[in-house]
Write an enzyme that holds these catalytic residues in place. Structure first.
Site, mmCIF file in Angstrom:
data_model
loop_
_atom_site.group_PDB
_atom_site.id
_atom_site.type_symbol
_atom_site.label_atom_id
_atom_site.label_comp_id
_atom_site.label_asym_id
_atom_site.label_seq_id
_atom_site.Cartn_x
_atom_site.Cartn_y
_atom_site.Cartn_z
ATOM 1 N N ASN E 38 0.820 -1.217 0.000
ATOM 2 C CA ASN E 38 0.000 0.000 0.000
ATOM 3 C C ASN E 38 0.854 1.267 0.000
ATOM 4 O OD1 ASN E 38 0.974 -0.181 2.567
ATOM 5 N ND2 ASN E 38 -0.962 0.292 3.588
ATOM 6 N N LYS E 193 11.658 37.643 -18.321
ATOM 7 C CA LYS E 193 10.614 36.727 -18.768
ATOM 8 C C LYS E 193 9.365 36.872 -17.925
ATOM 9 C CE LYS E 193 11.570 32.770 -15.850
ATOM 10 N NZ LYS E 193 12.549 31.735 -15.620
#
Lengths: 317, 317, 317, 317, 317, 317
Positions: E38, E193
């Site tokens: 699990n 940018k």
């Protein structure tokens, strides 16, 4: 940085502390504990402990709250006296059974104990045979758990177990009993009891497994007034058990437990000295095993930075 | 967020707690306290307290360590039951006298007590007449100190003080006694005693000031076995004192203190019920003043966010 | 784990720090302290301190808040530079007089100081002659208190004390004065003064005990503007005192205190260098005792893990 | 649980605090701040604050360490006076530039400041225009950062920007300047300076981008002695810049900064009142913008549990 | 107190850990890491570590959350196994880019990481090239930051830089790029940018400075999908750049970044092995520099208490 | 102080979260969770939560470590966004099985999880059916445990239980199974299995009690790969069991568990949706019970300060 190993004994179990010191080859640390007339405790550490590796031995035995507060004051005094590291050595953990919240609005007091120890200044905890292993998750400081199991197994191995079974006195302690069954290669039975409220009185509901004509090892982690154990013994007898050898790590034996055991069908009750047993010396069915060496070895291992797991393995053999 | 005001009483002083509740017009909170046969205490809060404003009343009276641990467990149970705010109400602070490190390697236990209360989950502390005001600097949570002084002053003002002086039983408590001298506009004398080791026995060295032919108010914050007070009274008599009226806030009266006071030259001893006084009811020289109303008013002020200073001022008049 | 002993000096008392280093036989640790034009302080530790046992010397002298913040930054820099252990050495504790909550809604600033030191990263505190011993209960780290008493006693023992008494300048410092009276085997008197608000002005109410024709040792823990001491001296003179020898551990001498003492009936004022005294060199009544050796010995004891109590006892002789 | 909004002003910037209170429509909280002759500060909160929502306004202006310690004492006093929530309102964050460890063995003092605020008892922080946004990661309590940008933009938008560029005074503040360039839709240039040691003196290395014939907005978060800004202006002029409009949020203007700016080629210097500017009133090139309304709105939003982001957005328009 | 140096490797970067161990001349510590079906991780330390000086090596590489939780469990296991000191060695810091709160109601996750490490039990942190140096202010434990810069500079110095400039891929990393420009004595240009939302897509706004005919060193601290770097390269080409040599310390290279770099105008991309690069072995433009020796030297310095600054200086030459 | 109830859902179990919200009659709180290409998670709370009573729903299902870290980041974001109270709602507790230290040098990871939740900022925990009740002692914050038992009992009561027994799949879960036996008034049998190392493979040692000709309720708290349950079923069949009805609260069903159950002698497997079961919809033997209402009722009770015990009692009927 840590200099000397020093062992200080609280008031609860001086004989065990003395045995541990003598295995370690050290004198018990100089300490003066005074009780004022209003019950207030005063602790004075009477030797320099700066940077030392200090161990404080105290059992969760009666008077339990006095012993607890004394322990906390001892740790506090050591901390402010600049001890290098303080290990609380608790042969019997305080309030170990109060380890879960199975009713609303109660205290998980075993966890509170852990918090109090840390607040007072404990850097580590060393204890023995907890009621549930989950308690190891409570502290935020390292904790080592010793097991009295090797001592009890040693004791049982001297008996004729050819016809024996291990009995868990209730469903909750089945896992613990299973350890004995596995180690001794014996079958297991489980008693299904019911506790009446908070009371220490229990009734037996059922017996799962077969005890007819068997010798029974009836093992629990602790015995208080013994009601549960005596009920279990009675039921085992009703289901055909032959001899019943009872055992536990922590023998509180309150409310005349040993008198009632003496008069019962239980043939023998074995315990350790995590709870002081001097006052029970003349109970003829009681056998007391000293856990002093295991504690001494563990303290030594902690002091030297050696593995305790290795120590436990060594003891198992 | 805080919903209801709830008051829970520990085992130490149920009568005072009852009086406080009745001044507040509330029922004492439902709680079940059980002691197992090995001395372990179990506390169950028996009503919903989520978001409530909870007050736990417990005195540092005997058995002091049982009362302390019970208090911590109660607070822990309330905290995990999601009480909105928890105030520890301590009519007599636990270990209040252990408030300094006047010897090496001892514990400042009054500070340890404060730490333990915070660890258990107390959000505030309410207490009365501390041995030294510096103790207010110990907790990291707000703390209110009530003073029993107004009650004692009220009591003294009913006497004929025309020929009286206030006596401090030792140099350390001179500052406290000065409060009484100032309030009653009386002169002051100071006794200079010497404590023998940890013992509760003292010898008197000196008396500074004049007591010849005077009535003397001999006031201290607490009385244990009364040795100190009796020695002081004797010395005052030797220096010509007429009547001696003794008084204290916290009356422990251990080791037959009241019997010895009854037989002494002290004419009266007045105290409060911060320590339960029921068992002393038939001591004819003892007068007990109840501080319940002041506690009730303070709890009410805290609950409503009102000033306690204002309350104290109101009481002073 | 701790490697070298290193001593770093803040800006407050470089001469005392230098003396301490020279008693210890170590160079003062390399450090650069810069103040930017907006008052911001920058500290750079200029030598490796990893795992070292570092001592930072700083007095609570003026400019007190600059010295405090500089101290906190030094400790913070040492902690993040991986010093093994940091001891704050405070010849005069910061805000030592703000040690109680005697009015509502004020700060117990001496406790706040302790909290700030711990937050910055101090592992221990070493200080001298606190106003009240309860302050030892404030920190959650070990704290050692040195006493300047042996130095002052040495100084007084050189005088002719055949006709002397010890005077406590107020009731609150009676306990401190009693130490001197006991050690010198002299009687004691107590002055009862009243402070006007927060002001440093006081009025004298009363004199308890007898000073007629006596030489008086008037000792306090600290002197600020000296108002209280001068008032006391005046009252003592009015009550027939002959010579008055004043003394204190922490000599702040603010607002021209020494000028007024020079012009007063006080014959001599003795103090130590816990507060720097260079600027007072030409005050002819002032005698300064250096506490450097006691600090050096204590630092050495802490470094080696030896008892400081033993050191104090050695000094007492 | 929180009752009233209460604003307390420290000594650093009472005019700004007053403006904020008046925008909020509240009286400034009653407080008495006293400085003893040895520089020790005493704070007394003079009104009940139990459960109140308290805001303490203090700027990191000079005398910075006095202001800091005063702030910590105010917070401590409020906490122990049971204020419900305490918000430290710091128009200029203390030691905001010491936000990184760019040399070994220095303190990240801006983080230490955060720790000290939490230790004293602050529950929240409200501040303006931090040198680096990463500082928001220092506290373990919620922190809101206001930006003075909208005020500065408003101011610039009133100018003829048809021929303007934004200049970052060094590479490190390029990101900040970019915000202005973006908002005003202007090109950007970057100066590349070098700081000499810890000194506040700088030399210019290079200019990246084109300024020939341009009007230049030269914006920084704070100006101390102005050396850096003046060097930048000189270099910009050498590269053909026409007019230079300087601006900053936090105007310390130490060491005669404004005098030198007055005599320089800088045409205008705009700042806010996060640092008090009263003493600079007659500097003709200085324009001061008040940030009081933004702080008042933010305090109001925090008190009512409204979003501050929304408030900032509202202001941007 | 600290005994042996022990290095434990998590699952993230075993090759780097192996290289570090081999530089240190130690075997990697015995540990068993198991993943249940699990996804739950179980860690067992398979050798005694009491009092040892333990180093846990784990990179913030993918699967990042598995690696993080594994690291926390390893540290927790070591702490409760009584390791003397635990240093988290993070060649790439977890969530290093989430270091500021530039939007309301987000988490400063890099700080949360630091908190989690401390909670698990880390005593120190050793890491490399943080996105912002302010992150050093997050932990309350000592933290050392190594810089990969010397490795990258070494690499670049082997090139012909006679016609080169350093380009910062955005304004935020201009300061970092400046370090390279200074060390190589080259001019610098800055790209401006814009990031679109949270997306990893960017658009270029502007280029500040001159790149016409230049070789460009385009350096960033980390590269993820490379979108930003590729956009920058394109813009540089449009502005006349000749050769583009890209570089970064932490090369995540997600979403086929290297494929796109291979096909781009970038001539070379150099990175280190802080993020494992085995899977990228056959990318012909990629050069990987191993930082193992610097980590080994730093671990050695920490273990012996030597200065790391000195080590960095040594490497710079 | 707490304003609105707000529920935020993590990525693990959105269907259960949706059902809970719809029982509560609230919209799920606005939140944006993004995963960057390097696996880093970013959380943005998209609505104001100041002073709100926030509940975060996340299951310990796969990918468990991603879910855990996402949960911690969500809590951290809420805390710094000034949520008034944050409750971690964990239908399946993370790492619940790692609740003890049954081997040396392993982590009690369930306790570490609790520590991490507190560090991130959780004020309370609400969970369901823990493997051991002692886990309730781990947190230092209030924790409520719901039990899925009433749902399972409801389901079983619809069957013909006239010939049934309850089987505990191993000794450790005997206590849990006993609850079912008691509630349904059925006998109990216990299987004694042995786990091989850490592996999920087990062998059956023994069967205590009688199952011949019986229908068996085989109940466990969780099922992973189902190996243990399938072995148990096989052994029960070998001992004469008729029908086997399996059940568990937490159905992980990893490694094709359901396929193997489908092919086995188990007639039915019932579970709840604490672990999401959508992907198992076409497994014909699987029955899924929704626990949404119980969680909704508990959240409502916590929000209003009502007792959860009362709620559980109500559900039992």
């Amino acid at each position: 940085m840590l200099r000397q190993l020093k062992v200080f004994s609280g008031s609860s179990n001086p004989l065990l502390a003395g045995e541990i010191c003598s295995h370690l080859g050290v004198e018990s640390g100089a300490i003066r504990i005074k009780k004022f007339s209003n019950g207030n405790i005063k602790v004075k550490i009477e030797e320099n402990v700066r940077n030392d590796d200090a161990y404080v031995i105290q059992s969760g035995s009666e008077p339990v709250n006095d012993n607890l507060v004394e322990l906390l004051i001892m740790i506090d005094a050591l901390k402010y006296a600049s001890a290098g590291r303080i290990t609380a050595v608790l042969p019997n953990y305080f309030y170990a059974r109060s380890d879960k919240k199975d009713e609303p609005r109660i205290s998980v007091t075993a966890r509170l104990m852990t918090d109090l120890l840390q607040t007072a200044g404990a850097d580590r905890i060393l204890t023995m045979t907890l009621h549930s292993p989950q308690l190891m998750g409570f502290p935020r400081i390292p904790m080592d758990q010793l097991l009295a199991t090797p001592y009890l197994l040693d004791h049982y191995r001297k008996k004729d177990l050819s016809n024996a079974v291990v009995a868990a006195p209730d469903v909750g302690s089945a896992k613990e009993s299973r350890t004995f069954a596995l180690a001794l290669n014996l079958p297991m039975v489980i008693l299904d009891k019911e506790r009446l409220g908070d009371k220490e009185r229990v009734v037996m509901r059922n017996l799962i497994g077969d005890t007819d004509g068997k010798d029974v090892l009836l093992v629990d982690d602790e015995v208080l007034s013994g009601g549960s154990m005596l009920e279990a013994a009675k039921m085992l007898k009703e289901h055909g058990a032959k001899r019943i050898w009872a055992g536990c790590t922590h023998g509180f034996f309150t409310n005349g437990a040993l008198d009632r055991i003496n008069e019962s069908c239980i043939e023998e009750i074995v315990t350790t000295n995590t709870i002081p047993q001097q006052r029970n010396q003349n109970c003829k069915k009681l056998k007391v095993l000293s856990v002093a060496r295991m504690f001494a070895d563990a303290i030594n291992a902690i002091h030297k930075g050696e593995s305790i797991g290795a120590l436990m393995d060594r003891l198992k053999k």
